[in-house]
Design a protein around this motif. Structure first.
Motif, short mmCIF file in Angstrom:
data_model
loop_
_atom_site.label_atom_id
_atom_site.label_comp_id
_atom_site.label_asym_id
_atom_site.label_seq_id
_atom_site.Cartn_x
_atom_site.Cartn_y
_atom_site.Cartn_z
N TRP A 122 0.84 -1.20 0.00
CA TRP A 122 0.00 0.00 0.00
C TRP A 122 0.88 1.26 0.00
O TRP A 122 0.64 2.20 -0.74
CB TRP A 122 -0.91 -0.02 1.21
N THR A 170 2.38 1.79 -3.39
CA THR A 170 1.41 2.32 -4.34
C THR A 170 1.19 3.81 -4.11
O THR A 170 1.16 4.60 -5.05
CB THR A 170 0.06 1.57 -4.19
N ASP A 188 4.20 5.70 -5.29
CA ASP A 188 4.24 5.74 -6.75
C ASP A 188 3.30 6.82 -7.29
O ASP A 188 3.67 7.60 -8.17
CB ASP A 188 3.88 4.38 -7.34
N HIS A 189 2.10 6.88 -6.75
CA HIS A 189 1.14 7.90 -7.17
C HIS A 189 1.64 9.30 -6.83
O HIS A 189 1.49 10.24 -7.62
CB HIS A 189 -0.23 7.66 -6.52
#
Length: 68
Positions: free
Chosen positions: A14, A17, A20-21
């Motif tokens: 999580w 992610t 990365d965003h």
């Protein structure tokens, strides 16, 4: 009969992610072209050219006896 599968991400996945965003968003924000700072020279040139244009118009009108 429909089956649904729920995949749960663990905390490390999580976080990866989200990071990365966040990196993609930062990259998009930084890729936007920034406006150049206005320079004093540019403003001075515009002011002087406006004055020259005004004097030219006045001199033309004065030559034709339109200005008093």
């Amino acid at each position: 009969m429909k089956h649904s599968v729920t995949i749960r991400m663990g905390a490390p996945a999580w976080d990866a992610t989200i990071n990365d965003h966040r990196a993609q968003a930062t990259e998009r924000i930084n890729s936007v072209q920034q406006a150049a700072q206005p320079s004093f020279a540019d403003a001075a040139i515009r002011i002087v050219s406006g004055g020259v244009n005004a004097m030219t118009g006045y001199n033309k009108a004065n030559t034709m006896n339109f200005a008093s």
